[in-house]
Design a protein around this motif. Sequence first.
Motif, PDB file in Angstrom:
ATOM      1  N   TRP A  79      -1.852  -2.680   0.197  1.00 55.40           N
ATOM      2  CA  TRP A  79      -2.187  -3.837   1.058  1.00 55.40           C
ATOM      3  C   TRP A  79      -3.315  -3.467   2.027  1.00 55.40           C
ATOM      4  O   TRP A  79      -4.289  -4.207   2.184  1.00 55.40           O
TER       5      TRP A  79
ATOM      6  N   LYS B 298      -5.483  -1.035   1.769  1.00 57.06           N
ATOM      7  CA  LYS B 298      -6.702  -0.716   0.997  1.00 57.06           C
ATOM      8  C   LYS B 298      -7.483  -2.005   0.720  1.00 57.06           C
ATOM      9  O   LYS B 298      -8.705  -2.058   0.908  1.00 57.06           O
ATOM     10  N   LYS B 299      -6.752  -3.030   0.310  1.00 58.76           N
ATOM     11  CA  LYS B 299      -7.384  -4.319   0.009  1.00 58.76           C
ATOM     12  C   LYS B 299      -8.085  -4.877   1.238  1.00 58.76           C
ATOM     13  O   LYS B 299      -9.152  -5.462   1.168  1.00 58.76           O
ATOM     14  N   LYS B 300      -7.448  -4.708   2.386  1.00 56.41           N
ATOM     15  CA  LYS B 300      -7.990  -5.253   3.640  1.00 56.41           C
ATOM     16  C   LYS B 300      -8.969  -4.287   4.296  1.00 56.41           C
ATOM     17  O   LYS B 300      -9.476  -4.552   5.381  1.00 56.41           O
TER      18      LYS B 300
END
Length: 360
Positions: free
Chosen positions: A59, A61-63
């Motif tokens: 989560w 990493k995505k952000k």
Amino acid sequence: MIYAVLMWTSRMYLSYNSSMLKIQKQVDLRKHNTLKIAAKAAYFAIIYSKVELQEAYAWAKKKNLPIFVLGGGSNILFSQNIKALVLKNEIKGISVIKETKTAAWLEARSGEWWSTLVHFAVTHNWGGIENLYYVPGTVGAAPVQNIGAYGVELKDTFVSLLAFDLQSGKEKIFTAEECKFAYRDSVFKHKYKGRYFILSVTVKLSKNPKLKLDYGDIKAKLSEQGIKKPNIRQVAEIIRQIRDSKLPNPAVLANAGSFFKNPEISISAFKKLQLRFPEIKFFPSARPEKIKVPAGWLIEQAGFKGKRFGPVGMYENQALILVNYEGASAKQVLAQVRRVQLGVYKKFGLKIEPEVNIIN
Ligand SMILES: Cc1cc2nc3c(=O)[nH]c(=O)nc-3n(C[C@H](O)[C@H](O)[C@H](O)COP(=O)(O)OP(=O)(O)OC[C@H]3O[C@@H](n4cnc5c(N)ncnc54)[C@H](O)[C@@H]3O)c2cc1C
């Protein structure tokens, strides 16, 4: 039987397949640090398993958000709001992974309370960490500063640790050598600062330990109680009594334990100081070319013991402990840190460095 249950529960924690991960926004961290400093985490989640850690990692990493690992918050000063995903570690469990006639190897998950691990060892009569009883905080934070008390450090019984790389998402085992343990120090405070989430720690304990009783406080208590040949449990109990009588309980008086490290100086610098201050206190250092000067004594001599500056001050019974008496801000704590450092420097020409992790 107990081992089997513990091993089973801990395995359950690590292999638990579903996740209850809940990520919250703008969470006040005041109740998550023993100095009771108000700071907000941009995002916050409690992690109960490795699966949840992996999910939180994906989560973040995505952000494109950094992760900050939080244990018991007993060695932290939040200097401002934290623009990260703060993961409060609650991955618990203790396993006996190997046992021989003379030794036992314990692996503890990192969110376990350090004192629960010591209690487990003491209950089984396995020695090596009893002097570290009641050091607050989690197992996972113990290697970060190589916790130490009453002549014993984590490194004395440490075997290895397992860590999750917050850059690559891979796991890595660290040996004692790779951790580069030193006085209140390790690789996790320097090269790998913030890089790893420590998942578990393995220690090797002795079934016939040589107890460390050299500290003055321990000797005094033993003789006061007429104990000539103490066992592991008696040492642990004495440590509890000493700590209870000397250290302020953070639940009553907000603090982070010893705020500063004892400065280590060269023998020649020490001799010069001793000429000016013949009553100066000192300890041997693990480095033979150095001498340790107790920071508490320096701070006391510089006039800070028990002296308040607004809501902050150095504890009346132990000048090394910075206390937040009532609602101090990080700014006020940092001003006190600088004030004390400057006071000690002016009087002794020595720089004292914080032991507490100052988080920006
Ligand atoms: C009253 C009192 C007495 C104390 N006495 C002692 C003492 O005798 N000896 C001693 O050595 N210390 C002492 N301390 C300091 C403190 O107990 C230790 O440093 C302890 O190890 C901190 O644990 P924690 O879980 O609270 O860590 P936190 O304060 O939550 O974190 C400390 C640092 O470790 C990092 N960290 C935490 N968990 C992990 C993890 N799983 N993986 C990677 N990084 C992690 C954090 O990011 C942070 O940088 C004392 C503190 C108090 C309040």
